[in-house]
Design an enzyme around this catalytic site. Sequence first.
Site, PDB file in Angstrom:
ATOM      1  N   ASP A  52     113.593 -32.318  20.999  1.00 46.94           N
ATOM      2  CA  ASP A  52     113.420 -32.435  19.547  1.00 46.94           C
ATOM      3  C   ASP A  52     111.934 -32.611  19.199  1.00 46.94           C
ATOM      4  O   ASP A  52     111.562 -32.716  18.028  1.00 46.94           O
ATOM      5  CB  ASP A  52     114.322 -33.519  18.925  1.00 46.94           C
ATOM      6  CG  ASP A  52     114.027 -34.906  19.444  1.00 46.94           C
ATOM      7  OD1 ASP A  52     113.216 -35.054  20.382  1.00 46.94           O
ATOM      8  OD2 ASP A  52     114.627 -35.871  18.908  1.00 46.94           O
ATOM      9  N   SER A  53     111.073 -32.574  20.240  1.00 48.99           N
ATOM     10  CA  SER A  53     109.631 -32.434  20.006  1.00 48.99           C
ATOM     11  C   SER A  53     109.371 -31.123  19.270  1.00 48.99           C
ATOM     12  O   SER A  53     108.267 -30.885  18.774  1.00 48.99           O
ATOM     13  CB  SER A  53     108.854 -32.469  21.325  1.00 48.99           C
ATOM     14  OG  SER A  53     109.411 -31.560  22.249  1.00 48.99           O
ATOM     15  N   ASP A  91     118.118 -31.773  23.380  1.00 52.04           N
ATOM     16  CA  ASP A  91     118.059 -33.113  22.781  1.00 52.04           C
ATOM     17  C   ASP A  91     119.049 -33.241  21.643  1.00 52.04           C
ATOM     18  O   ASP A  91     119.190 -32.309  20.830  1.00 52.04           O
ATOM     19  CB  ASP A  91     116.657 -33.348  22.188  1.00 52.04           C
ATOM     20  CG  ASP A  91     115.801 -34.238  23.054  1.00 52.04           C
ATOM     21  OD1 ASP A  91     116.356 -35.054  23.815  1.00 52.04           O
ATOM     22  OD2 ASP A  91     114.566 -34.112  22.978  1.00 52.04           O
ATOM     23  N   LYS A 121     120.560 -34.565  26.031  1.00 54.64           N
ATOM     24  CA  LYS A 121     119.773 -35.796  26.234  1.00 54.64           C
ATOM     25  C   LYS A 121     119.914 -36.672  24.992  1.00 54.64           C
ATOM     26  O   LYS A 121     119.727 -36.188  23.867  1.00 54.64           O
ATOM     27  CB  LYS A 121     118.301 -35.455  26.503  1.00 54.64           C
ATOM     28  CG  LYS A 121     117.428 -36.704  26.656  1.00 54.64           C
ATOM     29  CD  LYS A 121     116.122 -36.432  27.372  1.00 54.64           C
ATOM     30  CE  LYS A 121     115.064 -35.764  26.527  1.00 54.64           C
ATOM     31  NZ  LYS A 121     114.670 -36.529  25.327  1.00 54.64           N
ATOM     32  N   GLU A 123     118.613 -40.311  23.349  1.00 54.00           N
ATOM     33  CA  GLU A 123     117.582 -41.341  23.499  1.00 54.00           C
ATOM     34  C   GLU A 123     118.153 -42.757  23.363  1.00 54.00           C
ATOM     35  O   GLU A 123     118.995 -43.014  22.499  1.00 54.00           O
ATOM     36  CB  GLU A 123     116.499 -41.163  22.420  1.00 54.00           C
ATOM     37  CG  GLU A 123     115.599 -39.979  22.681  1.00 54.00           C
ATOM     38  CD  GLU A 123     114.414 -39.914  21.715  1.00 54.00           C
ATOM     39  OE1 GLU A 123     114.114 -40.913  21.031  1.00 54.00           O
ATOM     40  OE2 GLU A 123     113.801 -38.840  21.655  1.00 54.00           O
ATOM     41  N   GLU A 189     109.850 -42.607  29.660  1.00 51.42           N
ATOM     42  CA  GLU A 189     108.637 -42.184  28.940  1.00 51.42           C
ATOM     43  C   GLU A 189     107.700 -43.362  28.686  1.00 51.42           C
ATOM     44  O   GLU A 189     108.140 -44.439  28.232  1.00 51.42           O
ATOM     45  CB  GLU A 189     109.041 -41.525  27.601  1.00 51.42           C
ATOM     46  CG  GLU A 189     107.841 -41.017  26.810  1.00 51.42           C
ATOM     47  CD  GLU A 189     108.177 -39.968  25.760  1.00 51.42           C
ATOM     48  OE1 GLU A 189     109.336 -39.515  25.691  1.00 51.42           O
ATOM     49  OE2 GLU A 189     107.257 -39.600  25.006  1.00 51.42           O
TER      50      GLU A 189
HETATM   51  O1  KIV Z   1     111.572 -33.983  22.879  1.00 52.53           O
HETATM   52  C1  KIV Z   1     110.996 -33.851  23.960  1.00 52.53           C
HETATM   53  O2  KIV Z   1     110.272 -32.887  24.184  1.00 52.53           O
HETATM   54  C2  KIV Z   1     111.224 -34.880  24.977  1.00 52.53           C
HETATM   55  C3  KIV Z   1     110.443 -34.909  26.225  1.00 52.53           C
HETATM   56  C4  KIV Z   1     109.169 -34.334  26.388  1.00 52.53           C
HETATM   57  C5  KIV Z   1     110.876 -35.871  27.223  1.00 52.53           C
HETATM   58  O3  KIV Z   1     112.055 -35.698  24.789  1.00 52.53           O
END
Ligand code: KIV
Length: 261
Positions: A52-53, A91, A121, A123, A189
């Site tokens: 989600d970056s 994510d 993933k 968080e 992280e």
């Molecule tokens: O959202 C993301 O890109 C991430 C990582 C770089 C671990 O969670």
Amino acid sequence: MANPKEKNQKISVSSLKQFKQNHKKITALTAYDFPTAKILDEAGLDIILVGDSLGNVILGYENTLPVTMADMLHHLKAVRRAVKKSLLVVDLPLLGTRDQRPGTRVKNILKLIDAGAEAVKIEGLEHLDLIKECIKAGIPVMGHIGFTPQDIEKLGGAKMQGKTKEAAEKLIKDAKQLEAAGVFAIVIELVPEDVATQITAAVEIPTIGIGAGRHTDGQVLVLHDILGLTQGKTPKFVKQYANLGDLTKQAVQSYIRDVTA
Ligand code: KIV
């Protein structure tokens, strides 16, 4: 069991535990579109993460908080079309955790699986109930502890976590709790190297570090950071392997010169 890394086979969730047992480091990067995902897959990367970056790296937001399920689905589908061998993880964005109606969040996550994600993933431990629900529904889950970008406002910025003895102990406890819940790997992280090392030793599942030193079972970074494509500040722990930002600018300037001449 054959080692998928050596045999150039498809990486699965169960390959990762084998890597940890065989002391083979796990490699992971983010991707958000078809061409880059294809390059990463063909390069032999173990895990491709549609992170989600996406929010800050691609969509121009300040952080990951405004990213919607629709945004994630859109980019995940493009990446899915490219990936053949890497394990494809997506994510769950913060907005995907917000609907409290019974069963809705898992239904949303199933949409990510239907769109081709092999794992999701999630968080933090705030959504441990959701993590357990997913695992019960057969959805593989990757945990994420330490600095969790979806808590950026609560944490007052992208700050190193686990610096005190108590905070470090809490992180180890969190990792064990996630392992007991059934996650197949944990991203750690922005945690001091010695703390990430202790967490890695405390669990049997693989740990994948980002800004957490050298001794996790694998490493993950944002692709745009290592290629010099990030607009704005890059975290201190990132090693830049190429400067495609400058190269692209030079190429475009050559093009402009050619056309205008
Ligand atoms: O959202 C993301 O890109 C991430 C990582 C770089 C671990 O969670």
